[in-house]
Structure formats: structure tokens, C-alpha cells
Design a protein around this motif. Structure first.
Motif, PDB file in Angstrom:
ATOM      1  N   GLY A  38      60.902  41.350  24.224  1.00 31.44           N
ATOM      2  CA  GLY A  38      59.856  42.271  23.763  1.00 31.44           C
ATOM      3  C   GLY A  38      59.963  43.587  24.512  1.00 31.44           C
ATOM      4  N   ALA A  39      60.294  43.514  25.798  1.00 31.01           N
ATOM      5  CA  ALA A  39      60.500  44.721  26.598  1.00 31.01           C
ATOM      6  C   ALA A  39      61.885  45.278  26.316  1.00 31.01           C
ATOM      7  CB  ALA A  39      60.344  44.397  28.075  1.00 31.01           C
ATOM      8  N   ASN A  40      62.172  46.450  26.870  1.00 35.73           N
ATOM      9  CA  ASN A  40      63.509  47.023  26.766  1.00 35.73           C
ATOM     10  C   ASN A  40      64.357  46.516  27.922  1.00 35.73           C
ATOM     11  OD1 ASN A  40      63.417  48.691  24.415  1.00 35.73           O
ATOM     12  ND2 ASN A  40      61.976  50.012  25.510  1.00 35.73           N
ATOM     13  N   PRO A  57      49.499  56.531  36.049  1.00 37.04           N
ATOM     14  CA  PRO A  57      48.108  56.635  35.576  1.00 37.04           C
ATOM     15  C   PRO A  57      47.160  55.616  36.228  1.00 37.04           C
ATOM     16  CG  PRO A  57      49.604  56.006  33.764  1.00 37.04           C
ATOM     17  CD  PRO A  57      50.411  56.028  35.023  1.00 37.04           C
ATOM     18  N   LYS A  58      47.755  54.596  36.869  1.00 39.37           N
ATOM     19  CA  LYS A  58      46.907  53.550  37.476  1.00 39.37           C
ATOM     20  C   LYS A  58      46.040  54.123  38.585  1.00 39.37           C
ATOM     21  CE  LYS A  58      49.722  49.658  37.033  1.00 39.37           C
ATOM     22  NZ  LYS A  58      50.932  49.415  37.731  1.00 39.37           N
ATOM     23  N   GLY A  59      44.752  53.828  38.538  1.00 31.17           N
ATOM     24  CA  GLY A  59      43.844  54.264  39.598  1.00 31.17           C
ATOM     25  C   GLY A  59      43.414  55.723  39.478  1.00 31.17           C
ATOM     26  N   ASN A  84      50.527  46.112  26.078  1.00 29.39           N
ATOM     27  CA  ASN A  84      50.467  46.207  24.619  1.00 29.39           C
ATOM     28  C   ASN A  84      51.381  45.196  23.926  1.00 29.39           C
ATOM     29  OD1 ASN A  84      52.035  47.815  22.176  1.00 29.39           O
ATOM     30  ND2 ASN A  84      49.818  47.858  22.017  1.00 29.39           N
ATOM     31  N   VAL A  85      52.629  45.122  24.341  1.00 26.40           N
ATOM     32  CA  VAL A  85      53.581  44.236  23.663  1.00 26.40           C
ATOM     33  C   VAL A  85      53.191  42.775  23.888  1.00 26.40           C
ATOM     34  CG1 VAL A  85      55.998  43.597  23.413  1.00 26.40           C
ATOM     35  CG2 VAL A  85      55.404  45.961  23.945  1.00 26.40           C
ATOM     36  N   ALA A  86      52.913  42.428  25.140  1.00 29.96           N
ATOM     37  CA  ALA A  86      52.592  41.033  25.492  1.00 29.96           C
ATOM     38  C   ALA A  86      51.351  40.541  24.749  1.00 29.96           C
ATOM     39  CB  ALA A  86      52.372  40.931  26.997  1.00 29.96           C
ATOM     40  N   ALA A 137      52.047  46.442  16.389  1.00 27.96           N
ATOM     41  CA  ALA A 137      53.362  46.371  15.748  1.00 27.96           C
ATOM     42  C   ALA A 137      54.495  45.781  16.594  1.00 27.96           C
ATOM     43  CB  ALA A 137      53.772  47.757  15.260  1.00 27.96           C
ATOM     44  N   THR A 138      54.604  46.188  17.856  1.00 29.36           N
ATOM     45  CA  THR A 138      55.757  45.702  18.631  1.00 29.36           C
ATOM     46  C   THR A 138      55.645  44.199  18.872  1.00 29.36           C
ATOM     47  OG1 THR A 138      55.875  47.860  19.670  1.00 29.36           O
ATOM     48  CG2 THR A 138      57.184  46.118  20.666  1.00 29.36           C
ATOM     49  N   GLY A 139      54.459  43.763  19.286  1.00 28.32           N
ATOM     50  CA  GLY A 139      54.249  42.341  19.558  1.00 28.32           C
ATOM     51  C   GLY A 139      54.363  41.493  18.293  1.00 28.32           C
ATOM     52  N   GLY A 153      65.552  59.231  21.180  1.00 32.19           N
ATOM     53  CA  GLY A 153      65.135  60.046  22.321  1.00 32.19           C
ATOM     54  C   GLY A 153      64.184  59.253  23.197  1.00 32.19           C
ATOM     55  N   LYS A 154      63.889  59.757  24.363  1.00 32.87           N
ATOM     56  CA  LYS A 154      62.926  59.094  25.251  1.00 32.87           C
ATOM     57  C   LYS A 154      62.474  60.107  26.289  1.00 32.87           C
ATOM     58  CE  LYS A 154      60.991  55.072  26.170  1.00 32.87           C
ATOM     59  NZ  LYS A 154      60.570  54.000  25.269  1.00 32.87           N
ATOM     60  N   GLY A 155      61.298  59.902  26.851  1.00 34.49           N
ATOM     61  CA  GLY A 155      60.822  60.830  27.872  1.00 34.49           C
ATOM     62  C   GLY A 155      59.836  60.168  28.789  1.00 34.49           C
TER      63      GLY A 155
HETATM   64  P1  NDP Z   1      52.180  48.408  29.030  1.00 33.53           P
HETATM   65  O1  NDP Z   1      52.090  49.476  30.065  1.00 33.53           O
HETATM   66  O2  NDP Z   1      51.108  48.264  28.012  1.00 33.53           O
HETATM   67  O3  NDP Z   1      52.349  46.992  29.739  1.00 33.53           O
HETATM   68  C1  NDP Z   1      53.394  46.672  30.599  1.00 33.53           C
HETATM   69  C2  NDP Z   1      53.014  45.352  31.230  1.00 33.53           C
HETATM   70  O4  NDP Z   1      54.095  44.841  31.976  1.00 33.53           O
HETATM   71  C3  NDP Z   1      51.849  45.482  32.185  1.00 33.53           C
HETATM   72  O5  NDP Z   1      51.093  44.318  32.139  1.00 33.53           O
HETATM   73  C4  NDP Z   1      52.575  45.628  33.521  1.00 33.53           C
HETATM   74  O6  NDP Z   1      51.798  45.253  34.629  1.00 33.53           O
HETATM   75  C5  NDP Z   1      53.662  44.644  33.312  1.00 33.53           C
HETATM   76  N1  NDP Z   1      54.738  44.875  34.257  1.00 33.53           N
HETATM   77  C6  NDP Z   1      55.334  46.040  34.574  1.00 33.53           C
HETATM   78  N2  NDP Z   1      56.272  45.823  35.496  1.00 33.53           N
HETATM   79  C7  NDP Z   1      56.264  44.493  35.738  1.00 33.53           C
HETATM   80  C8  NDP Z   1      56.998  43.636  36.580  1.00 33.53           C
HETATM   81  N3  NDP Z   1      57.947  44.128  37.370  1.00 33.53           N
HETATM   82  N4  NDP Z   1      56.715  42.301  36.565  1.00 33.53           N
HETATM   83  C9  NDP Z   1      55.753  41.809  35.771  1.00 33.53           C
HETATM   84  N5  NDP Z   1      55.015  42.574  34.959  1.00 33.53           N
HETATM   85  C10 NDP Z   1      55.273  43.891  34.952  1.00 33.53           C
HETATM   86  O7  NDP Z   1      53.593  48.604  28.336  1.00 33.53           O
HETATM   87  P2  NDP Z   1      54.099  48.043  26.946  1.00 33.53           P
HETATM   88  O8  NDP Z   1      53.545  46.686  26.705  1.00 33.53           O
HETATM   89  O9  NDP Z   1      53.922  49.088  25.931  1.00 33.53           O
HETATM   90  O10 NDP Z   1      55.661  47.959  27.227  1.00 33.53           O
HETATM   91  C11 NDP Z   1      56.291  46.806  27.799  1.00 33.53           C
HETATM   92  C12 NDP Z   1      57.785  46.884  27.531  1.00 33.53           C
HETATM   93  O11 NDP Z   1      58.019  46.928  26.120  1.00 33.53           O
HETATM   94  C13 NDP Z   1      58.513  48.103  28.091  1.00 33.53           C
HETATM   95  O12 NDP Z   1      59.839  47.735  28.415  1.00 33.53           O
HETATM   96  C14 NDP Z   1      58.544  49.050  26.903  1.00 33.53           C
HETATM   97  O13 NDP Z   1      59.585  50.013  27.009  1.00 33.53           O
HETATM   98  C15 NDP Z   1      58.807  48.067  25.794  1.00 33.53           C
HETATM   99  N6  NDP Z   1      58.466  48.527  24.452  1.00 33.53           N
HETATM  100  C16 NDP Z   1      57.200  48.903  24.136  1.00 33.53           C
HETATM  101  C17 NDP Z   1      56.890  49.295  22.850  1.00 33.53           C
HETATM  102  C18 NDP Z   1      55.493  49.618  22.440  1.00 33.53           C
HETATM  103  O14 NDP Z   1      55.285  49.836  21.231  1.00 33.53           O
HETATM  104  N7  NDP Z   1      54.517  49.617  23.325  1.00 33.53           N
HETATM  105  C19 NDP Z   1      57.935  49.396  21.823  1.00 33.53           C
HETATM  106  C20 NDP Z   1      59.217  48.886  22.225  1.00 33.53           C
HETATM  107  C21 NDP Z   1      59.457  48.511  23.513  1.00 33.53           C
HETATM  108  P3  NDP Z   1      51.151  46.364  35.609  1.00 33.53           P
HETATM  109  O15 NDP Z   1      49.839  46.680  34.970  1.00 33.53           O
HETATM  110  O16 NDP Z   1      51.027  45.651  36.899  1.00 33.53           O
HETATM  111  O17 NDP Z   1      52.102  47.528  35.683  1.00 33.53           O
END
Ligand code: NDP
Length: 437
Positions: A331-333, A121-123, A228-230, A196-198, A113-115
Motif C-alpha cells: 500500500g505504501a511506496n 506538521p506533527k505537533g 490514510n492508506v492503512a 481510493a488508495t486503500g 512528479g513528486k514534491g
Molecule cells: P499518512 O501520513 O496518512 O500515514 C502514514 C502512516 O504511516 C502513519 O500512521 C505513520 O505514523 C505511519 N508511519 C510512518 N513511518 C512509519 C514507520 N517507520 N513505521 C511505522 N509506521 C510509520 O500517509 P499515507 O497513508 O497517505 O501514506 C502511506 C504510504 O502510502 C506512503 O508511502 C505514501 O507515499 C503511500 N501512498 C499514499 C497514497 C495516498 O493516496 N495517500 C497514494 C499512493 C501511495 P506516524 O503518525 O507515527 O508518522
């Protein structure tokens, strides 16, 4: 495709999966007769709702809320809540669809699922975020529950938002249950969920490198995003001896050839909620570039896209290949477009799809659910070890499925096909056993 024409991301995700499943359907004609494909691309339920809240100027704002309950064949729906202005039904559907296979790959009993919402939330002040979260949960609470649907965080939804939503759920339902994951440690959260994800991504990439006869030690790594992931992918890669040289946000990217100062990134993003260009205040010798282009700006052994969907395009893939990148692990979807994925794979880059390599987050969320049910808290080391083992299993199962169906590309195991097939088989078996539903 016609039915979902206004949802390009969903079509992209479904096309990738359905293409991989062609050999499975050839081998299993009973799946065709049971219309498993037609059923699996149709969510069991999708909910859209109004989210009104009052801003700090006393004005009523209105956002749109979503929850797509995609597939419950193997367990209660599970998947994050994304809060970002780009959110629409198509985005939530693509994420929910991916989640079915990802959750199946974890080996744990969770459906997909997803939602989320188009709220940004920024700002916003803490009070505004709370007003939004309470209003969002005032509708969502009637559709979720510890044995029905257990949402989690995603882009824009961190511990603060989960806290506000959990508080409101508890008020409305008068039960203390593990209805959300990503909770704080004093009220039902799991140690190691934040990491965990990272961490899981790097554990998975470690297995890929092992199969190429090497490891992270001394490797140069590019990471996008600074969320979070990065952050935790960077932390684990550094612990394993790699040199991470990039991070980014949606405004631009940083290149630090001396190696990213992770403490600085954590302070900017987790404490100050600032922008990544502030990194130069900590490391004046680093370079900040406004806009996209990270993947073409550096020469690295390992690329870990950790920001958002469709951030790694065909020209980026060409640059990575030309620069001799060995592996790309998502790492992202769905950060890599279909075209870029294919180019990387065909040119010998070992490629991991997010639904396998980023599954550590949801796997640990399921471990949080287990701890909540037992009213126990495991140690960091216990959770981390389980996570590590799960990532190894996901890798091995994907490789085994790819081998069974002869899925090779560019001289490497096709992990995209392997993950799709392994994830699908478990769900397919359950759907077949449960009859037409
Ligand atoms: P966060 O909101 O913690 O971080 C997202 C990061 O990506 C922010 O630094 C954001 O920058 C940056 N970002 C967003 N859009 C862009 C873009 N177009 N170019 C460059 N940077 C961008 O999210 P998460 O780290 O949790 O999630 C990141 C990805 O990982 C998503 O695809 C999420 O679905 C996936 N994911 C996350 C999981 C988790 O446990 N957190 C689990 C599995 C997948 P800015 O602040 O400018 O928006």
C-alpha cells in the motif's frame, strides 16, 4: 549509480525497474539507440527552494521545498507532496520515478512528479501549518498548473494542507482551476478520493487472491501504518469479510486478535490526531508493542504494508514465509526492500509492488482532474466503480506483460516485472514518438 550516489532510495527504485526491463531492451534495440533508459532516469526538471515561515513564538523557521518534474511524456506531471522530516532530494526522486510507471499503469493521461518538504506538521498548530503551506505555495505556484503539474497529498499532506495550499495558489494566480487534487468536496474534490488508495489496494489484492482460487472472506490480514492508506485498506478488507488484526505508527504497533476496531482508529488518527497506543483506551484487551517488529509478531494470510518505504526487511520476509502468508501487496511506496521482495517471491508468496497495487489513489486524483475540467461531480458509486475497474485493468495488464516476457518467480507470475514492463511500454512509445526531448 555514481551520479546519484547520495540518493540510495532512488538507486534502489531505479535498480528494480531497470532490472525488470532487460528483456524489453533485448526485444527493442531501438530503445537502446534512443537512450531511453538514460533519459528516463533523469528528471526533466527539479526545483529546490527555501520555505521561510513564522512559528507561534514569532521565530522564523526555514524548511526546504522540493518539486521533481520527472516525466511528462504521457501527460502533465502528477504526484503527491510529502511533508516529513526525512524528506530530501533522493526520497523525492525515488517517489517521482516510481510515479512515472504507476501513473502510466492507471491507463490515464498523467506524467510523473513528486514534491514535498522536510517540514513536520506533527505537533504544529493550525496557524503554523497554514503559514508553512502559504510560504511553500508562494514559490511552487509558478511551476504548476492544471495542464502543467498537478500535485496531491502524501504522508503529512492531507485535506487541511491541500486547502491552505489551494487558497494561496488562487490568491497568487487569480484562477480557479484543478491545480491540486485531494481537495474538499465543496471546492472541487472528488468523492471516494479519501478512500481510493486503500480501497484500490484491496481491489487489487482481491484479484490476486482470485487467481489463487480464493478471496478475502475469513482471511487474517496484517496492516502497517494508521494513516490514510492503512485506514481505508482496513475498511475495505473488513467489508469483504477479512479480519484485520494490526495497525501501527512510527512509535509502535497494535495487535488486536479480535479484529481492529476501525472506528477507534479513525477517531484517534482523523479526529484527535493522536498516537496509535491510544487504541488501548478503546480496546484494553489488545496488545501495544513499542518499536518495529509487526511483521514477525503475527501469523496472517495477507500482509499489506501501508506505512512508509523500507519498513519490511529480510527478517520480516522470512517470518512471513515461515508463517504461510499467501500474499503481500504494497500500500505504501516501496515498503519492502529489494532483498525482502526477492525472498518473498522466490518462496512462493504472491507479491504486488506498490506502483501497481497503490495506484488507485493517483487514478482517482486523475478522475478528480476530469471532473474539475468538466465542472461536474460524480457520485461516490460512479467513482468507486471506475476505481475498481482501473485496479482490475492494472492487475490484468501487469499479468499480461509478465506472461509476454516469461516473467515467473517462485511458481507465480512476477507482478514486479509485469508492472514495470507494462508501465514502461506506454511511456516509451510516447517518448519515441516525441523525438529527442
Ligand atoms: P499518512 O501520513 O496518512 O500515514 C502514514 C502512516 O504511516 C502513519 O500512521 C505513520 O505514523 C505511519 N508511519 C510512518 N513511518 C512509519 C514507520 N517507520 N513505521 C511505522 N509506521 C510509520 O500517509 P499515507 O497513508 O497517505 O501514506 C502511506 C504510504 O502510502 C506512503 O508511502 C505514501 O507515499 C503511500 N501512498 C499514499 C497514497 C495516498 O493516496 N495517500 C497514494 C499512493 C501511495 P506516524 O503518525 O507515527 O508518522
Amino acid at each position: 549509480k555514481e551520479k546519484n550516489a547520495s540518493e540510495p532510495e532512488f538507486i534502489q527504485a531505479a535498480t528494480e525497474v531497470l532490472t525488470s526491463l532487460e528483456p524489453v531492451f533485448e526485444k527493442h534495440p531501438e530503445f537502446e539507440k534512443a537512450s531511453l533508459l538514460e533519459r528516463i532516469v533523469e528528471p526533466e526538471r527539479q526545483i529546490m527552494f527555501r520555505v521561510p515561515w513564522v512559528d507561534d513564538n514569532g521565530k522564523v523557521q526555514v524548511n526546504r521545498g522540493f518539486r521533481v518534474q520527472f516525466n511528462s511524456a504521457i501527460g502533465p506531471y502528477k504526484g503527491g507532496l510529502r511533508l516529513h522530516p526525512s524528506v530530501n532530494l533522493g526520497i523525492i526522486k525515488f517517489l517521482g520515478f516510481e510515479q512515472i510507471f504507476k501513473n502510466s499503469l492507471t491507463t490515464l493521461p498523467i506524467g510523473g512528479g513528486k514534491g514535498g518538504s522536510d517540514f513536520d506538521p506533527k505537533g504544529k498548530s493550525d496557524r503554523e501549518v497554514m503559514a508553512f503551506c502559504q510560504s511553500f505555495m508562494t514559490e511552487l505556484f509558478r511551476h504548476i498548473g492544471a495542464d502543467t503539474d498537478v500535485p496531491a497529498g502524501d504522508i503529512g499532506t492531507g485535506a487541511r494542507e491541500i486547502g491552505f495550499m489551494f487558497g494561496q495558489y488562487k490568491r497568487l494566480k487569480d484562477v480557479y482551476e484543478g491545480v491540486l487534487t485531494g481537495k474538499g468536496l465543496t471546492w472541487g474534490g472528488s468523492l471516494a478520493r479519501t478512500q481510493a488508495t486503500g480501497y484500490g489496494l484491496v481491489y487489487y489484492a482481491q484479484e490476486m487472491l482470485k487467481d489463487l482460487g480464493t478471496d478475502f472472506n475469513g482471511k487474517t490480514v496484517a496492516i502497517s501504518g494508521a494513516g490514510n492508506v492503512a485506514i481505508y485498506a482496513c475498511e475495505k478488507a473488513q467489508q469483504l469479510g477479512a479480519k484485520v488484526i494490526t495497525v501501527s505508527d512510527s512509535n509502535g504497533y497494535v495487535v488486536d486478535e479480535e479484529g481492529i476496531d476501525l472506528a477507534a482508529v479513525k477517531e484517534i488518527k482523523e479526529v484527535k490526531r493522536g498516537r496509535i497506543k491510544d487504541y488501548l483506551n478503546y480496546r484494553p484487551n489488545a496488545k501495544y508493542v513499542e518499536g518495529a517488529g509487526l511483521w514477525q509478531a503475527v501469523k496472517v494470510d495477507v500482509a499489506l504494508p501501508c506505512a512508509t518505504q523500507n519498513e519490511l526487511l529480510i527478517d520480516d520476509a522470512k517470518a512471513l514465509v515461515a508463517n504461510g502468508t499467501m500474499i503481500v501487496a504494497e500500500g505504501a511506496n516501496m515498503p519492502t526492500t529489494l532483498e525482502a521482495t526477492q525472498y518473498l517471491q522466490e518462496n512462493g508468496v504472491y507479491f504486488a509492488p506498490g506502483k501497481a497495487s497503490n495506484a488507485g489513489g493517483v487514478a482517482t486524483s486523475a478522475l478528480e482532474m476530469s471532473q474539475n475540467s468538466q465542472r461536474l461531480s460524480w457520485t461516490f458509486e460512479e467513482v468507486d466503480e471506475k476505481l475498481h475497474n482501473i485496479m482490475i485493468t492494472i492487475y490484468k495488464n501487469s499479468v499480461a506483460a509478465a506472461k509476454e516476457y516469461n516473467c515467473e518467480i517462485g511458481g507465480k507470475t512476477n507482478l514486479v516485472a509485469g508492472a514495470n514492463i507494462a508501465g514502461f511500454m506506454k511511456v516509451a512509445d510516447a517518448m519515441m514518438a516525441q523525438g529527442v526531448c
